[in-house]
Motif scaffolding. Structure first.
Motif, PDB file in Angstrom:
ATOM      1  N   ILE A  10      -8.014  77.057  42.998  1.00  0.00           N
ATOM      2  CA  ILE A  10      -7.518  75.850  42.361  1.00  0.00           C
ATOM      3  C   ILE A  10      -8.648  75.178  41.598  1.00  0.00           C
ATOM      4  CG2 ILE A  10      -6.542  73.570  42.744  1.00  0.00           C
ATOM      5  CD1 ILE A  10      -5.057  74.738  45.105  1.00  0.00           C
ATOM      6  N   MET A  18      -9.596  75.651  36.747  1.00  0.00           N
ATOM      7  CA  MET A  18      -8.433  75.295  37.530  1.00  0.00           C
ATOM      8  C   MET A  18      -7.322  76.315  37.294  1.00  0.00           C
ATOM      9  SD  MET A  18      -6.529  71.624  37.641  1.00  0.00           S
ATOM     10  CE  MET A  18      -7.990  70.851  38.301  1.00  0.00           C
ATOM     11  N   LYS A  20      -3.896  76.402  36.957  1.00  0.00           N
ATOM     12  CA  LYS A  20      -2.848  75.413  36.737  1.00  0.00           C
ATOM     13  C   LYS A  20      -1.507  75.848  37.306  1.00  0.00           C
ATOM     14  CE  LYS A  20      -5.101  73.394  32.783  1.00  0.00           C
ATOM     15  NZ  LYS A  20      -5.061  73.129  31.355  1.00  0.00           N
ATOM     16  N   LEU A  23      -1.686  75.203  41.072  1.00  0.00           N
ATOM     17  CA  LEU A  23      -1.676  73.758  41.295  1.00  0.00           C
ATOM     18  C   LEU A  23      -0.280  73.183  41.074  1.00  0.00           C
ATOM     19  CD1 LEU A  23      -3.164  71.140  41.917  1.00  0.00           C
ATOM     20  CD2 LEU A  23      -3.743  70.997  39.477  1.00  0.00           C
TER      21      LEU A  23
END
Length: 67
Positions: A10, A18, A20, A23
């Protein structure tokens, strides 16, 4: 900070990258107070899939170590 093998993560302080999709998937799971079970199960499944050792205590806190 959650780091797993194969560069699936993450976010890390080191790279600021990141995932995404992951997440968004995590944030889409309803997890209001007293009903965290779906989120706990999702995270535990993710940790199992990525062969990361973890423990869940009686309050459903998840403890894991990578590396």
């Amino acid at each position: 900070m959650l780091i797993v093998k194969n560069n699936a993560y993450i976010c890390t302080n080191k790279t600021k990258k990141m995932d995404k999709k992951l997440l968004k998937e995590i944030l889409s799971i309803p997890s209001y107070s007293g009903n965290e079970f779906k989120l706990v199960n999702f995270i535990c499944d993710f940790l199992k899939k990525n062969e990361i050792l973890y423990e869940v205590d009686e309050m459903f806190n998840i403890y894991c170590t990578k590396g």
